[in-house]
Each structure stands twice: as C-alpha cells, then as structure tokens.
Design a protein around this motif. Sequence first.
Motif, PDB file in Angstrom:
ATOM      1  N   GLY A 247       0.810  -1.210   0.000  1.00  0.00           N
ATOM      2  CA  GLY A 247       0.000   0.000   0.000  1.00  0.00           C
ATOM      3  C   GLY A 247       0.844   1.262   0.000  1.00  0.00           C
ATOM      4  N   ILE A 248       0.184   2.377   0.294  1.00  0.00           N
ATOM      5  CA  ILE A 248       0.819   3.693   0.210  1.00  0.00           C
ATOM      6  C   ILE A 248       0.818   4.366   1.577  1.00  0.00           C
ATOM      7  CG2 ILE A 248       0.730   5.986  -0.842  1.00  0.00           C
ATOM      8  CD1 ILE A 248      -0.594   4.743  -3.255  1.00  0.00           C
ATOM      9  N   VAL A 249       1.964   4.888   1.956  1.00  0.00           N
ATOM     10  CA  VAL A 249       2.110   5.648   3.204  1.00  0.00           C
ATOM     11  C   VAL A 249       2.526   7.065   2.827  1.00  0.00           C
ATOM     12  CG1 VAL A 249       3.371   5.886   5.371  1.00  0.00           C
ATOM     13  CG2 VAL A 249       2.783   3.607   4.501  1.00  0.00           C
ATOM     14  N   SER A 250       1.766   8.033   3.269  1.00  0.00           N
ATOM     15  CA  SER A 250       2.069   9.437   2.995  1.00  0.00           C
ATOM     16  C   SER A 250       2.663  10.081   4.238  1.00  0.00           C
ATOM     17  CB  SER A 250       0.795  10.184   2.581  1.00  0.00           C
ATOM     18  OG  SER A 250       1.085  11.539   2.308  1.00  0.00           O
ATOM     19  N   VAL A 251       3.793  10.758   4.067  1.00  0.00           N
ATOM     20  CA  VAL A 251       4.490  11.396   5.173  1.00  0.00           C
ATOM     21  C   VAL A 251       4.495  12.908   4.932  1.00  0.00           C
ATOM     22  CG1 VAL A 251       6.631  11.521   6.498  1.00  0.00           C
ATOM     23  CG2 VAL A 251       5.979   9.369   5.393  1.00  0.00           C
ATOM     24  N   PRO A 252       3.727  13.670   5.659  1.00  0.00           N
ATOM     25  CA  PRO A 252       3.727  15.123   5.458  1.00  0.00           C
ATOM     26  C   PRO A 252       5.074  15.725   5.861  1.00  0.00           C
ATOM     27  CG  PRO A 252       1.803  14.396   6.710  1.00  0.00           C
ATOM     28  CD  PRO A 252       2.759  13.249   6.675  1.00  0.00           C
ATOM     29  N   VAL A 253       5.574  16.623   5.030  1.00  0.00           N
ATOM     30  CA  VAL A 253       6.796  17.359   5.348  1.00  0.00           C
ATOM     31  C   VAL A 253       6.480  18.831   5.142  1.00  0.00           C
ATOM     32  CG1 VAL A 253       9.229  17.729   4.831  1.00  0.00           C
ATOM     33  CG2 VAL A 253       8.239  15.437   4.610  1.00  0.00           C
ATOM     34  N   ASP A 420       2.213  -5.909  -4.625  1.00  0.00           N
ATOM     35  CA  ASP A 420       3.017  -6.418  -3.516  1.00  0.00           C
ATOM     36  C   ASP A 420       3.988  -5.380  -2.975  1.00  0.00           C
ATOM     37  OD1 ASP A 420       1.793  -8.882  -3.736  1.00  0.00           O
ATOM     38  OD2 ASP A 420       3.352  -9.710  -5.054  1.00  0.00           O
ATOM     39  N   MET A 421       3.969  -4.184  -3.540  1.00  0.00           N
ATOM     40  CA  MET A 421       4.949  -3.168  -3.164  1.00  0.00           C
ATOM     41  C   MET A 421       4.428  -2.252  -2.063  1.00  0.00           C
ATOM     42  SD  MET A 421       7.605  -3.650  -5.114  1.00  0.00           S
ATOM     43  CE  MET A 421       7.868  -4.861  -6.417  1.00  0.00           C
ATOM     44  N   LEU A 422       5.343  -1.849  -1.215  1.00  0.00           N
ATOM     45  CA  LEU A 422       5.093  -0.785  -0.244  1.00  0.00           C
ATOM     46  C   LEU A 422       5.597   0.519  -0.843  1.00  0.00           C
ATOM     47  CD1 LEU A 422       4.504   0.329   2.667  1.00  0.00           C
ATOM     48  CD2 LEU A 422       6.880  -0.272   3.197  1.00  0.00           C
ATOM     49  N   THR A 423       4.789   1.545  -0.787  1.00  0.00           N
ATOM     50  CA  THR A 423       5.162   2.863  -1.307  1.00  0.00           C
ATOM     51  C   THR A 423       5.104   3.889  -0.184  1.00  0.00           C
ATOM     52  OG1 THR A 423       4.309   2.391  -3.523  1.00  0.00           O
ATOM     53  CG2 THR A 423       4.601   4.701  -2.940  1.00  0.00           C
ATOM     54  N   VAL A 424       6.192   4.607   0.004  1.00  0.00           N
ATOM     55  CA  VAL A 424       6.229   5.707   0.966  1.00  0.00           C
ATOM     56  C   VAL A 424       6.545   6.983   0.199  1.00  0.00           C
ATOM     57  CG1 VAL A 424       7.419   6.690   2.963  1.00  0.00           C
ATOM     58  CG2 VAL A 424       6.928   4.242   2.889  1.00  0.00           C
ATOM     59  N   VAL A 425       5.725   8.001   0.392  1.00  0.00           N
ATOM     60  CA  VAL A 425       5.927   9.293  -0.252  1.00  0.00           C
ATOM     61  C   VAL A 425       6.027  10.353   0.824  1.00  0.00           C
ATOM     62  CG1 VAL A 425       5.082  10.951  -1.939  1.00  0.00           C
ATOM     63  CG2 VAL A 425       4.564   8.520  -2.229  1.00  0.00           C
ATOM     64  N   ALA A 426       7.176  11.001   0.921  1.00  0.00           N
ATOM     65  CA  ALA A 426       7.381  12.083   1.884  1.00  0.00           C
ATOM     66  C   ALA A 426       7.308  13.406   1.141  1.00  0.00           C
ATOM     67  CB  ALA A 426       8.733  11.936   2.570  1.00  0.00           C
ATOM     68  N   GLY A 427       6.355  14.272   1.546  1.00  0.00           N
ATOM     69  CA  GLY A 427       6.132  15.521   0.833  1.00  0.00           C
ATOM     70  C   GLY A 427       5.235  15.296  -0.373  1.00  0.00           C
ATOM     71  N   GLY A 428       4.751  16.366  -0.956  1.00  0.00           N
ATOM     72  CA  GLY A 428       3.921  16.245  -2.153  1.00  0.00           C
ATOM     73  C   GLY A 428       2.529  15.748  -1.840  1.00  0.00           C
ATOM     74  N   GLU A 429       1.769  15.531  -2.909  1.00  0.00           N
ATOM     75  CA  GLU A 429       0.405  15.032  -2.794  1.00  0.00           C
ATOM     76  C   GLU A 429       0.319  13.693  -3.497  1.00  0.00           C
ATOM     77  OE1 GLU A 429      -2.199  17.920  -4.429  1.00  0.00           O
ATOM     78  OE2 GLU A 429      -1.652  19.482  -2.994  1.00  0.00           O
ATOM     79  N   VAL A 430      -0.297  12.719  -2.839  1.00  0.00           N
ATOM     80  CA  VAL A 430      -0.361  11.366  -3.383  1.00  0.00           C
ATOM     81  C   VAL A 430      -1.811  10.959  -3.572  1.00  0.00           C
ATOM     82  CG1 VAL A 430       0.403   8.999  -3.107  1.00  0.00           C
ATOM     83  CG2 VAL A 430       1.725  10.857  -2.092  1.00  0.00           C
ATOM     84  N   PRO A 431      -2.297  10.915  -4.826  1.00  0.00           N
ATOM     85  CA  PRO A 431      -3.658  10.447  -5.044  1.00  0.00           C
ATOM     86  C   PRO A 431      -3.757   8.933  -4.836  1.00  0.00           C
ATOM     87  CG  PRO A 431      -2.532  10.755  -7.134  1.00  0.00           C
ATOM     88  CD  PRO A 431      -1.599  11.259  -6.077  1.00  0.00           C
ATOM     89  N   GLU A 432      -4.944   8.462  -4.537  1.00  0.00           N
ATOM     90  CA  GLU A 432      -5.152   7.031  -4.366  1.00  0.00           C
ATOM     91  C   GLU A 432      -4.966   6.339  -5.712  1.00  0.00           C
ATOM     92  OE1 GLU A 432      -5.723   3.646  -2.247  1.00  0.00           O
ATOM     93  OE2 GLU A 432      -5.720   5.677  -1.453  1.00  0.00           O
ATOM     94  N   LEU A 433      -4.208   5.250  -5.706  1.00  0.00           N
ATOM     95  CA  LEU A 433      -3.942   4.504  -6.924  1.00  0.00           C
ATOM     96  C   LEU A 433      -4.648   3.168  -6.860  1.00  0.00           C
ATOM     97  CD1 LEU A 433      -0.132   5.181  -7.445  1.00  0.00           C
ATOM     98  CD2 LEU A 433      -2.072   6.361  -8.479  1.00  0.00           C
ATOM     99  N   VAL A 434      -5.170   2.726  -7.988  1.00  0.00           N
ATOM    100  CA  VAL A 434      -5.822   1.421  -8.089  1.00  0.00           C
ATOM    101  C   VAL A 434      -5.013   0.563  -9.030  1.00  0.00           C
ATOM    102  CG1 VAL A 434      -7.913   0.179  -8.711  1.00  0.00           C
ATOM    103  CG2 VAL A 434      -8.072   2.447  -7.659  1.00  0.00           C
ATOM    104  N   TYR A 435      -4.608  -0.615  -8.584  1.00  0.00           N
ATOM    105  CA  TYR A 435      -3.810  -1.513  -9.429  1.00  0.00           C
ATOM    106  C   TYR A 435      -4.729  -2.419 -10.211  1.00  0.00           C
ATOM    107  CZ  TYR A 435      -0.010  -0.018  -6.388  1.00  0.00           C
ATOM    108  OH  TYR A 435       0.890   0.721  -5.672  1.00  0.00           O
TER     109      TYR A 435
END
Length: 435
Positions: A247-253, A420-435
């Motif tokens: 899944g996706i983890v968003s980290v606010p910076v 099967d991937m882990l996604t971490v995004v620090a900063g920016g805006e991350v829309p929900e993705l559908v695989y």
Amino acid sequence: MLNRLQPPPTQPLTQIVLPSPQVSTLPNGARLHLLANDAQPVLRLQVVLPAGKRQEPQPGIAQLTARMLTEGTATRSAREIADMVAFYGASLECESGPDRSTLTLYCLARHLPDLLPLVAEVLAAPSFPETELRQLQTRISQNMRVERQKTSYRASEEFNRHLFGAESAYGRPFDEASFTAFTAAELRAFHAAAYAPAGAELFLSGDVAAAAAAVATQLGQWQPATGAVPAALPTQPPLLPEPAPTGIVSVPVEGSIQASLRVGRRWPAPTEAQTPELLLLVKILGGYFGSRLMKNIREDKGFTYGIHASVVAREQATALVIGTDVNGESAGATRFEIAAELTRLQEEPLADDELETVKNYTLGKLLGETATVFEQADRYRYVVLQGLRPDYYTYLVQRTQAVTAAELQALARTYLSPADMLTVVAGGEVPELVY
C-alpha cells in the motif's frame, strides 16, 4: 600499421577471481583474513565486530559507542589519537551499521607497527570521556534534526519502519531523547559485551607481507574490556511484520515542494540460488543509467534527475528499494509510471539487444569493481559476512551470462507485482492509486 578504425578484439568474461585469502584463528578467537597485493606500499586493516544495531540493547547505543572509540583511551586523549594518526598520514575511524561495527585503518605498510598499539588500545580500552561524549551526542542530534527535515531521509526512515517493523533493528527510527540520555557507563557496558575478540573478523589487505605477523601478534593479545559489567545483548531478532506490508504511506513534510518516493518490498536473501537472475532483473528495472525507470521517468517524463532500484542486503533481511526525488506535484504520476514499468516487465519479454546490453554492463561493472586489492577485499568480506558460497562471484558471472528473457519474465511475475509493493511518499500530494 595499427588500424584505429578497427576495435580491439574482446573476450567474454567467464569468471571473477579474487585473491586466495589466508585465514587463521588468533589465540583470542578472532579470525584473521590476509589478502596480499604488493603493487602499492599501502594496506588496510578492518576489524569487523557483531556490534551493530541488531546487537544493541537500547536504540542508538551502537552508533554512539563506535564513534566514541577514537575519542580517548586509557592513555591517550582524542587530540593525541588524532595527532598520531595524522603524523603517520593514516586514517582511522569506526562506524556502526545495521549488523556490525567496523574499525578501519589505512596506512603505509611501513607505519603499521607504529600504529598497531594504538589500534589495539582503541579496541580494548576506550575511556568514553564525558566531555567528548556530550559533544558527540549534541553534534549527532543536531545533524539528525537537519536530516529529518529532508524528504529523502523521511521517506527512507518510514519505508524501513513499515517494511521491517519499528521494533526491528532494521526499521527502528532515531530517538533523540534516548540518544542524548546515554551515559559513559552504559557505553562501557555495551562495549564490554559487544567488542569481544572472539566474535571479530580481521581483514588485512594490500602490502601485508611484513605486517601479517605483527597484526597476529598484537591483535592476538587483545582481550575483552575489563572494569565494566557487560550489557545484556538481544539474543533473538524481533519478528518482521507478517504479512509483508503493502500500500501507500504518505508522510507530510511541512514547507516542502519536493517529494521523495521509496517503493519496494522484502526480497530473497543473497544466499538464494536465483540471486544472479534477480540482481540482473533489478538492474534492468533501475540499476543503471539506461534502465527502464531512467528512460521513462527521467528522459521521457522529465520528473526527476535520477531514479534507482537496488537490492539492499542485510544479514537477516533483504529489500528491493526504488528511490527518487521529484517535484511534489509529480509524485502521483511518478508512482503510476513505476507501477507501469513493473507491469511491463511482467507482461513483455525483454528484447535480445536490451538483455545483451544489460548483461555486458553488469559484468563490466563487476569486473571494474574488483580492480584494486581493497575492492577485492570488499567483495571477499561480503562473501564471508553474508555466508555465501566461496565461488559466489564466479557463479554470479556464469548465471548472468546464461539467463534468458523468459526466466527474467517469470521472476518478474513472481517478485515485481505492483500490488506487492510498499510505497512511501514524503512531501507532495499522493492520489489514491488502483492496481
């Protein structure tokens, strides 16, 4: 006459031959590995100990203990140690990693007998002076505050925390409060437990002919530290999160216009039989300048200056990591393109010319990375510490040459599913993705 329009003939690389090491066990239980090469009158001594994050009873104590070794001993101050190392034109430092700590000395071969007593004293009798300890704690804490303002650091920190677990040595984040609270007594207790010669691997490489006997004699007499009660070290590693996180983890910076992405998953250990093929697959994905990810996300889309995929192998866990820094507004699109490249490797077989190019690049780079005796020693040390087969690099060459596009596609279907991937995004805006 030499025809300069005609390229010189080439021969396929069939094996990587490392120097045959001489291995002996010293009286105190340490193992000495000798890799001789007298092309230059220099040498490197590395003392590798099981004293990393995995062995620490409290987070941060391994790093602090390693850094304090050269800050004073029973008979020398930090200034005296630094002056002596500088006088001989040498380099001496100790760093701690996830699994081990390493003391490294570079010097001219003729100066080693003068420096060995210092090395032995730094290993066995550091004094952990209070003033230097407080200064080092302050300095490292300040540096960490600066690092934690960077999206790249935050992304890597959160990626490891989620992938390996916050209680694991591989995923535990830096804790400034506990780090600055350590006392000299606690460092002495950790040193007494973890810096024992019986667990040490000594790697002496370079012009070692006249130095080997002196190292065996001096460091063979090295004994565990006295005067401190050894700390209780962890006996078993914390369990990794199961099932593996996705899944996706968003980290606010706050205030950042840049976003840093870390995408990956836990990965087979280097001891697995398919390691050569898996390494080549990762190279195709993002392991060199002409990789799939670089062509798409840098050259075609212009989202980043660079994107890279690599396999990070630790002694008890391995990970595939894809990393890049982009404009915050491009984070979602970048993640989408990474997923698209993973899917393409699953669905489309590699063209023969691309596969041949990557094979040649991989083998050429591997050969170039074993050009000097210190690089050869690095490869040998990796084999020893990871517990790999002795002919690992020859096996790597042979399997890399033999792998087919169909085999790589099958591996991609097993290991490179975007879901099967882990996604971490620090900063920016991350829309929900559908695989």
